[in-house]
Design a protein around this motif. Structure first.
Motif, PDB file in Angstrom:
ATOM      1  N   LEU A  45       0.851  -1.189   0.000  1.00 34.25           N
ATOM      2  CA  LEU A  45       0.000   0.000   0.000  1.00 34.25           C
ATOM      3  C   LEU A  45       0.890   1.245   0.000  1.00 34.25           C
ATOM      4  O   LEU A  45       2.112   1.149  -0.003  1.00 34.25           O
ATOM      5  CB  LEU A  45      -0.908  -0.006   1.229  1.00 34.25           C
ATOM      6  N   VAL A  46       0.245   2.395  -0.001  1.00 33.62           N
ATOM      7  CA  VAL A  46       0.985   3.650   0.106  1.00 33.62           C
ATOM      8  C   VAL A  46       0.554   4.329   1.402  1.00 33.62           C
ATOM      9  O   VAL A  46      -0.576   4.804   1.473  1.00 33.62           O
ATOM     10  CB  VAL A  46       0.685   4.574  -1.095  1.00 33.62           C
ATOM     11  N   PRO A  47       1.359   4.384   2.450  1.00 28.06           N
ATOM     12  CA  PRO A  47       2.670   3.746   2.592  1.00 28.06           C
ATOM     13  C   PRO A  47       2.517   2.241   2.780  1.00 28.06           C
ATOM     14  O   PRO A  47       1.417   1.765   3.080  1.00 28.06           O
ATOM     15  CB  PRO A  47       3.237   4.406   3.862  1.00 28.06           C
ATOM     16  N   PRO A  48       3.603   1.486   2.626  1.00 26.89           N
ATOM     17  CA  PRO A  48       3.513   0.026   2.751  1.00 26.89           C
ATOM     18  C   PRO A  48       3.237  -0.422   4.186  1.00 26.89           C
ATOM     19  O   PRO A  48       3.458   0.337   5.133  1.00 26.89           O
ATOM     20  CB  PRO A  48       4.894  -0.450   2.285  1.00 26.89           C
ATOM     21  N   LEU A  49       2.776  -1.662   4.331  1.00 26.74           N
ATOM     22  CA  LEU A  49       2.420  -2.217   5.643  1.00 26.74           C
ATOM     23  C   LEU A  49       3.670  -2.794   6.297  1.00 26.74           C
ATOM     24  O   LEU A  49       4.095  -3.901   5.976  1.00 26.74           O
ATOM     25  CB  LEU A  49       1.360  -3.301   5.468  1.00 26.74           C
ATOM     26  N   THR A  50       4.230  -2.025   7.214  1.00 23.57           N
ATOM     27  CA  THR A  50       5.511  -2.409   7.823  1.00 23.57           C
ATOM     28  C   THR A  50       5.398  -2.651   9.313  1.00 23.57           C
ATOM     29  O   THR A  50       6.410  -2.721   9.991  1.00 23.57           O
ATOM     30  CB  THR A  50       6.575  -1.325   7.546  1.00 23.57           C
ATOM     31  N   SER A  51       4.170  -2.756   9.827  1.00 24.35           N
ATOM     32  CA  SER A  51       4.023  -3.120  11.250  1.00 24.35           C
ATOM     33  C   SER A  51       2.863  -4.106  11.384  1.00 24.35           C
ATOM     34  O   SER A  51       1.959  -4.143  10.535  1.00 24.35           O
ATOM     35  CB  SER A  51       3.748  -1.879  12.104  1.00 24.35           C
ATOM     36  N   VAL A  52       2.909  -4.865  12.461  1.00 22.25           N
ATOM     37  CA  VAL A  52       1.845  -5.840  12.728  1.00 22.25           C
ATOM     38  C   VAL A  52       0.504  -5.111  12.838  1.00 22.25           C
ATOM     39  O   VAL A  52      -0.508  -5.556  12.274  1.00 22.25           O
ATOM     40  CB  VAL A  52       2.168  -6.639  14.007  1.00 22.25           C
ATOM     41  N   ASP A  53       0.499  -4.000  13.543  1.00 26.57           N
ATOM     42  CA  ASP A  53      -0.761  -3.270  13.716  1.00 26.57           C
ATOM     43  C   ASP A  53      -1.326  -2.811  12.371  1.00 26.57           C
ATOM     44  O   ASP A  53      -2.543  -2.901  12.144  1.00 26.57           O
ATOM     45  CB  ASP A  53      -0.552  -2.047  14.626  1.00 26.57           C
ATOM     46  N   ASP A  54      -0.473  -2.305  11.514  1.00 22.91           N
ATOM     47  CA  ASP A  54      -0.951  -1.855  10.198  1.00 22.91           C
ATOM     48  C   ASP A  54      -1.561  -3.015   9.412  1.00 22.91           C
ATOM     49  O   ASP A  54      -2.592  -2.864   8.749  1.00 22.91           O
ATOM     50  CB  ASP A  54       0.209  -1.274   9.379  1.00 22.91           C
ATOM     51  N   PRO A  79      13.720  -2.289   6.878  1.00 23.80           N
ATOM     52  CA  PRO A  79      14.506  -2.368   8.118  1.00 23.80           C
ATOM     53  C   PRO A  79      13.657  -2.466   9.387  1.00 23.80           C
ATOM     54  O   PRO A  79      14.128  -2.964  10.414  1.00 23.80           O
ATOM     55  CB  PRO A  79      15.329  -1.073   8.086  1.00 23.80           C
ATOM     56  N   ALA A  80      12.390  -2.032   9.331  1.00 22.44           N
ATOM     57  CA  ALA A  80      11.544  -2.134  10.529  1.00 22.44           C
ATOM     58  C   ALA A  80      11.199  -3.583  10.890  1.00 22.44           C
ATOM     59  O   ALA A  80      10.782  -3.859  12.023  1.00 22.44           O
ATOM     60  CB  ALA A  80      10.251  -1.341  10.319  1.00 22.44           C
ATOM     61  N   ILE A  81      11.343  -4.490   9.934  1.00 23.42           N
ATOM     62  CA  ILE A  81      10.937  -5.886  10.183  1.00 23.42           C
ATOM     63  C   ILE A  81      12.091  -6.632  10.850  1.00 23.42           C
ATOM     64  O   ILE A  81      12.844  -7.386  10.214  1.00 23.42           O
ATOM     65  CB  ILE A  81      10.477  -6.573   8.877  1.00 23.42           C
ATOM     66  N   THR A  82      12.241  -6.422  12.138  1.00 26.56           N
ATOM     67  CA  THR A  82      13.294  -7.067  12.934  1.00 26.56           C
ATOM     68  C   THR A  82      12.838  -8.471  13.335  1.00 26.56           C
ATOM     69  O   THR A  82      11.653  -8.805  13.212  1.00 26.56           O
ATOM     70  CB  THR A  82      13.531  -6.253  14.224  1.00 26.56           C
ATOM     71  N   PRO A  83      13.747  -9.291  13.839  1.00 26.86           N
ATOM     72  CA  PRO A  83      13.333 -10.603  14.350  1.00 26.86           C
ATOM     73  C   PRO A  83      12.211 -10.492  15.385  1.00 26.86           C
ATOM     74  O   PRO A  83      11.289 -11.310  15.395  1.00 26.86           O
ATOM     75  CB  PRO A  83      14.632 -11.172  14.941  1.00 26.86           C
ATOM     76  N   GLN A  84      12.256  -9.487  16.238  1.00 30.73           N
ATOM     77  CA  GLN A  84      11.193  -9.338  17.237  1.00 30.73           C
ATOM     78  C   GLN A  84       9.842  -9.100  16.570  1.00 30.73           C
ATOM     79  O   GLN A  84       8.812  -9.638  17.005  1.00 30.73           O
ATOM     80  CB  GLN A  84      11.530  -8.189  18.207  1.00 30.73           C
ATOM     81  N   VAL A  85       9.838  -8.287  15.512  1.00 31.38           N
ATOM     82  CA  VAL A  85       8.590  -8.058  14.777  1.00 31.38           C
ATOM     83  C   VAL A  85       8.084  -9.369  14.175  1.00 31.38           C
ATOM     84  O   VAL A  85       6.879  -9.642  14.162  1.00 31.38           O
ATOM     85  CB  VAL A  85       8.784  -6.980  13.685  1.00 31.38           C
TER      86      VAL A  85
END
Lengths: 349, 349
Positions: A45-54, A79-85
């Protein structure tokens, strides 16, 4: 002569773009009409989905439009998609992570330039048994162009597979004989999706025809032949992912920078039946559309229990010129042409 | 640093499309503004020019728009072009015959499906020392597509050359390394034109960009490199033919069946200077643009005595978005971009 096919289950489409807002409201209802009950939703999407909540919020918006579809969700690798994410995403029921090389297709400008920084993320995905979805193209450059961009990516596929042999990887919308061979050469954790439109198109079909222009571009007749053979082979590594990509017609009817993408959602199963029928391979249709993908993704019956049935009928079926109205209308693949197959949805009574 | 080049003569453009009617009136004045005094005029009007009278009448219409240009004329090869017509054409001062394979480009539907029936015509042309202009592509089919259509044609070029070794043949708008090599391999009666736009474009530039879509399509980076090397090599077999092809913008901004052709006439010499300058080969520019083509075509001073001079100046030169107005306006190549070279016409005082 087979002229009615009742699918064992509705189609699972493992590569779906339905956008957001008004376009989402226009397109989501066509998932079912194309014969699909399970849609693997892309995160660009714009912006792309880079978090679990999104991702979860987007899933809720989709369910508000059509709650009868099973939406499997993905994160946009960055880069936001860390192992913890990844661990959080797995807990939240997110199925996979989509990796776009930077700049190769629609809304990929936040994508990946180098894979090594993501090895810890891939390791976490392997641990959580999440699926890595690869847009398998290298960005164009001095020696790389739209026709060899996929082939040039294949060493990267093999490298990631070698480093993470238990990580399930899907090479998305594969378009070349070389890609088919590479997927076969990898172990059973590597599979590929094949679109409906790439079963029909070659380079000549998009030369001067932006409606048929998509990324990866359709390639040579020999490549198309390899896709048809793979899709109808009965090999479970190859299953359906439409990569249906709606664009407003005003973004397609342009002299420059026409949007890349072909919209097939509304007639998805009919297109594929048409292609399989032309080869006399309708006996392979059900597994390609309904079975192999669910197997690879380990979809459980609890995730996906549609109350309706898909019947494919061999009858004349004119594809409408447009879905929707005005400047944001979408032209379906083969608009105005007549298909020989039609999707009928039979609701449980 | 060279920043002013006075050409020895104005440019000779050996492949020009200026259409008829209003489009002709719009485009013919740009021949001179692009730096060209001699234009070799293509016969693919609607209907095509298949008689001596039609060609002469068209020439008169062109001269009525700009009488200061030298128009060299061609016939459209079709069954009407008998050996007798060739003898009449030669007497009437017609320079050549253009051969379009059926169905490969704009207005080629009356073109040639098989060459053997034309051998008597080619023999008469050889006798009259007329030039055969070949659109060197095979029609797309099971194994032929837009990217190998030129390469697949090369055996035909060699075959015709072998049968008629004294017949002067121009392989028009060559686009591939294979074509460059084939022209080099033939005797001195075989030459090739190279366009301005193919010095810049590769497949990525027309993918999704119908403004850059033309036939033959621009090919791979290695092909572009071969064209640049041939054009700047000083080899007299390679000379300028713009294949400038104006299309109304409404025929370009389409989702399907966009018209094939790139319009370069208005800035012809500026584009070529830009390409040669990028390679540090401006010393080869004059012969490519002004000399080798006239030599091959045996143009006499009496045919071509412009009263003006072309000066190329290295200065910022923004290409206009459109030539003309409304739905029949034409978008020039690199519309809106800034060139580093500008054509100045210096009229004799």
């Amino acid at each position: 002569m087979t002229d009615t096919i009742t699918l064992s289950r509705p189609v699972a489409d493992f590569h779906v773009h339905v956008r957001d807002g008004d376009m989402m409201k226009l397109v989501v209802p066509t998932i079912k009409s194309g014969g699909v009950s399970l849609a693997y939703i892309m995160p660009n999407l714009v912006p792309p989905l880079t978090s679990v909540d999104d991702v979860l919020a987007y899933k809720s918006r989709l369910e508000a439009v059509d709650p009868t579809i099973t939406y499997l969700m993905t994160l946009y690798l960055c880069p936001a998609i860390t192992p913890q994410v990844i661990h959080n995403a797995a807990k939240a029921g997110i199925t996979g992570v989509k990796c776009y090389p930077a700049g190769v297709t629609t809304n990929s400008e936040y994508g990946v330039a180098s894979y090594a920084p993501y090895y810890p993320t891939f390791a976490a995905m392997e641990q959580e048994d999440m699926v890595l979805n690869l847009h398998g193209e290298c960005p164009s450059g001095q020696h790389i162009h739209v026709l060899n961009a996929e082939q040039e990516f294949l060493p990267t596929l093999k490298d990631i597979h070698g480093r993470f042999p238990r990580l399930r990887i899907v090479l998305e919308h594969c378009t070349s004989a070389a890609a088919i061979q590479a997927v076969k050469d990898c172990g059973p954790t590597v599979a590929a999706t094949i679109t409906a439109h790439h079963l029909f198109l070659t380079i000549d079909n998009w030369a001067g025809n932006s409606f048929n222009y998509c990324k990866p571009v359709a390639k040579f007749p020999t490549d198309r032949q390899a896709l048809l053979e793979a899709a109808t082979s009965g090999c479970p590594k190859f299953f359906f992912g439409s990569d249906s990509a709606p664009h407003p017609i005003t973004n397609k009817e342009k002299g420059q920078n026409a949007a890349a993408g072909v919209f097939t959602q509304s007639h998805a199963a009919a297109y594929v039946a048409e292609a399989f029928d032309q080869l006399g391979k309708l006996d392979k249709l059900d597994r390609f559309l309904c079975d192999f993908g669910r197997q690879f993704y380990k979809v459980t019956p609890a995730q996906d229990e549609p109350s309706w049935t898909v019947v494919l009928k061999k009858q004349q079926n004119v594809v409408p010129r447009l879905l929707g109205q005005g400047p944001s209308a979408v032209a379906p693949f083969k608009a105005g042409e007549t298909l020989n197959w039609k999707v009928e949805i039979v609701d449980a009574v």
